[in-house]
Design an enzyme around this catalytic site. Structure first.
Site, short mmCIF file in Angstrom:
data_model
loop_
_atom_site.label_atom_id
_atom_site.label_comp_id
_atom_site.label_asym_id
_atom_site.label_seq_id
_atom_site.Cartn_x
_atom_site.Cartn_y
_atom_site.Cartn_z
N LYS A 252 0.80 -1.13 -0.07
CA LYS A 252 -0.19 0.09 0.00
C LYS A 252 0.77 1.26 0.04
CE LYS A 252 -4.20 1.66 2.26
NZ LYS A 252 -5.23 1.49 3.24
N GLU B 209 -19.75 -3.69 10.62
CA GLU B 209 -20.61 -2.73 11.34
C GLU B 209 -21.54 -3.68 12.19
OE1 GLU B 209 -18.68 -0.36 8.36
OE2 GLU B 209 -19.54 -2.41 8.32
N ARG C 31 -25.37 -0.12 7.56
CA ARG C 31 -25.36 -1.48 7.30
C ARG C 31 -25.81 -2.07 8.41
NH1 ARG C 31 -19.60 -2.22 4.68
NH2 ARG C 31 -20.64 -3.75 3.47
#
Length: 622
Positions: free
Chosen positions: A281, A367, A395
């Site tokens: 990354k 979540e 969600r």
């Protein structure tokens, strides 16, 4: 190959590996240049340059479907699919989105801004393909961060059972699953993906099953077991293999030659396959490589120093006000535990974790689990503070309803990024929280209009009963320092800021500050409005509002939530229930459609919900 000349992925099909590597350098320069000027998601896209090039080299989009997870890792994909000429408009009003968007390009086959959606969607594409007897390929690209979400595993389980032809690319950009990319691993990948080997594997399987009795099945089991032992010796493929998905990897995600070689072979494999790719990354920018979390998303910056081009406000962010307040509360109250879904820094819980690491739990991009986990904690006397972005809290609606509210458990929900968020656009705007929170029985909904109220509401919420939600926008405090607390109890009651007559202005949350401008314009035009900071969106104080309704004929509400079911709707329902006759209700808020990206203040003006526009419309209606 010149990046500027690429109009579609077809333009890279005849490139050599050397040309593709040179193109990768151009792409990184372009992404860094754009993000450094206007901000955006940087580290994720820098990490998938070679992977994206290899995917578009091997597969034939848009006929072949590349289904990206989250979408903020798709800047490279946008550059390779004819959007170079508009790339300088990325995340700006009327520009291209920072995420995948179906109506932006035929190459964006599935829109994405939230995580863990790609495998489910890709399986849908695969089933539909088979249903209509088509023969295109389907590829899901998912990051290992998204693999913490339960939906990804539900999809993997279904994909393994379905046996549909599809490929899953696991972009492991933190090397958190397996760091082994040795020579034997590469060799084994080449063997098990080789078409000759796989034909031999199938033929041998058929021969062994024809042997009499249990002899054939035993030989077959021994052969497959030997292959499995070899795989498990160098890679974590057992989990996927046991679910019916053939595993390949891990493979160096920056080796274009090896990526192309493996993808070409995997493309020919029947059934679901997963390719485990290791990427770095932030690759290509030293600053991002050293601190990929910081450079996941950023504002405009100087590429050399990493310093922001536009200095930030001297006022603290609202997120940090929340984090510092919770830290002070947690120091005094051992019951408090903060919970985040892979966003400790974004939600401010990193402030608590630095001093009290055992009092913050990051559950990953999960979540739904976060909320039910909090419910379990609450059953045993913990006061869970669940800090999740407004759009991501959507969600977990069922868990808030079924696992928390139905049992009347005391869980404090803190919804950052409520209202419009700016450049991230419709996938991240917190446009619906007041609407869905209002539907939950027993839920107390608080909306501060400034940093002091945020602090005092959080303090009050810890000792309340049942579920409590506090929502506040992205942005900074209105002042450099907090004022002395007026007491947490007062912060949860509506407050009359200006007393007037005839026109009643009711503001929800930080939009109350826009109504202050409305009041100023109205006064300049001979009106004497009453201005009220609602603070408490649910439950509404019937006695307080009845007194206000009796003394005003025109009632104006303003909120940064959709008008469908929001604060204005609550006021309208109350007016009807009270039988108020002859009152004129004028509601202002977000429209019943998704709002595009752009500067927040510009969007307010576009939607005519800034203070001056509201005043003008009120006077026109009068």
């Amino acid at each position: 190959m010149d990046l500027k000349k690429i109009k579609s992925p077809r333009d890279i099909k005849n490139c050599s590996v050397e040309e593709l590597n040179a193109l990768a350098s151009q792409i990184r320069e372009t992404i860094i240049g754009q993000v450094s000027k206007h901000g955006g998601h940087l580290a994720s896209s820098l990490g998938v340059v070679e992977l994206t090039l290899a995917l578009h080299y091997v597969y034939d989009a848009p006929d072949d479907k590349l289904v990206w997870d989250v979408g903020h890792q798709a800047y490279v994909h946008k550059l390779l699919t004819g959007r170079y000429d508009r790339f300088d408009t990325l995340r700006q009003q009327n520009g291209i989105s920072g995420f995948l968007k179906r109506n932006e390009s035929e190459y964006d086959c599935f829109g994405a801004g939230h995580a863990t959606t790609s495998i489910s969607a890709a399986l849908g594409f695969a089933v539909a393909r088979n249903h209509f007897a088509r023969n295109n390929n389907v590829v899901a690209i998912i990051g290992d961060g998204s693999m913490t979400g339960g939906m990804a595993y539900e999809a993997i389980n279904n994909a393994g059972i379905s046996k549909k032809n599809m490929t899953i690319i696991l972009n492991d950009n933190k090397m958190s699953i397996a760091p082994n990319v040795g020579g034997f691993s590469k060799y084994l990948n080449r063997v098990i993906s080789d078409p000759v080997y796989n034909k031999m594997r199938s033929d041998l399987d058929r021969v062994m099953m024809r042997l009499p009795g249990v002899l054939g099945s035993r030989f077959r089991d021994l052969f497959l077991q030997a292959e499995k032992v070899a795989k498990n010796a160098v890679k974590p493929g057992r989990f996927f293999e046991d679910l019916g998905i053939r595993y390949f990897g891990p493979i160096d995600g920056h080796d274009i030659n090896e990526l192309i070689r493996l993808l070409e072979r995997v493309k020919a494999q029947p059934g679901p396959c997963i390719v485990h790719v290791l990427t770095e990354k932030g690759r290509g920018l030293d600053l991002a490589e050293k601190n990929p979390t910081k450079w996941h998303g950023c504002g405009p910056f100087d590429p050399e120093s990493g310093l922001p081009i536009v200095p930030g406000s001297l006022n603290p962010s609202l997120t940090s006000v929340f984090g510092k307040t919770l830290l002070e509360l947690a120091k005094k109250d051992n019951r408090i535990i903060g919970i985040t879904a892979a966003m400790p820094t974004g939600c401010g819980l990193d402030i608590v974790a630095k001093e009290l690491p055992d009092r913050v739990i990051d559950v990953g991009i999960a979540e739904e689990h976060a909320v039910t986990f909090a419910a379990g904690l609450a059953c045993e006397g913990i006061v869970p503070v669940v800090a999740i972005y407004s759009s991501f809290m959507q969600r977990a609606y069922d868990q808030m309803m079924h696992d928390v509210a139905l049992q009347n458990l005391h869980v404090v929900f803190v919804l950052d990024r409520a209202g419009l968020v700016g450049a991230d656009g419709p996938t991240h705007h917190g446009s619906f929280d007041l609407s869905f929170l209002r539907t939950i029985p027993g839920m107390t909904v608080l909306a501060p209009s400034n940093e002091n109220e945020l602090r005092d509401m959080l303090t009050a919420a810890i000792d309340m009963k049942g579920p409590v939600a506090i929502r506040y926008p992205r942005g900074t405090a209105l002042a450099e320092e907090l004022v002395e607390s007026v007491g947490p109890f007062n912060a949860t009651e509506p407050k009359v800021l200006e007393q007037g007559e005839n026109i009643l202005l009711l503001g929800a949350g930080f939009m109350t500050n826009e109504l202050k401008k409305t009041a100023e314009v109205l006064r300049a035009n001979g009106h004497k409005p009453t201005l009220v900071d609602a603070r408490l969106v649910k439950p509404l104080d019937a006695k307080f509002y009845a007194n206000l309704f009796n003394n005003h004929n025109v009632i104006v509400t303003l909120e940064d939530n959709t008008l469908v079911g929001g604060y204005g709707s609550a006021i309208g329902e109350m007016l009807m229930d009270m039988g108020c006759v002859g009152k004129k209700l004028i509601r202002f808020g977000l429209p019943d459609h998704f709002v595009e990206q752009g500067d927040i203040k510009d969007l307010y003006k576009l939607l005519k919900i800034d203070g001056e526009s509201v005043a003008k419309q009120v006077m026109e209606k009068l």
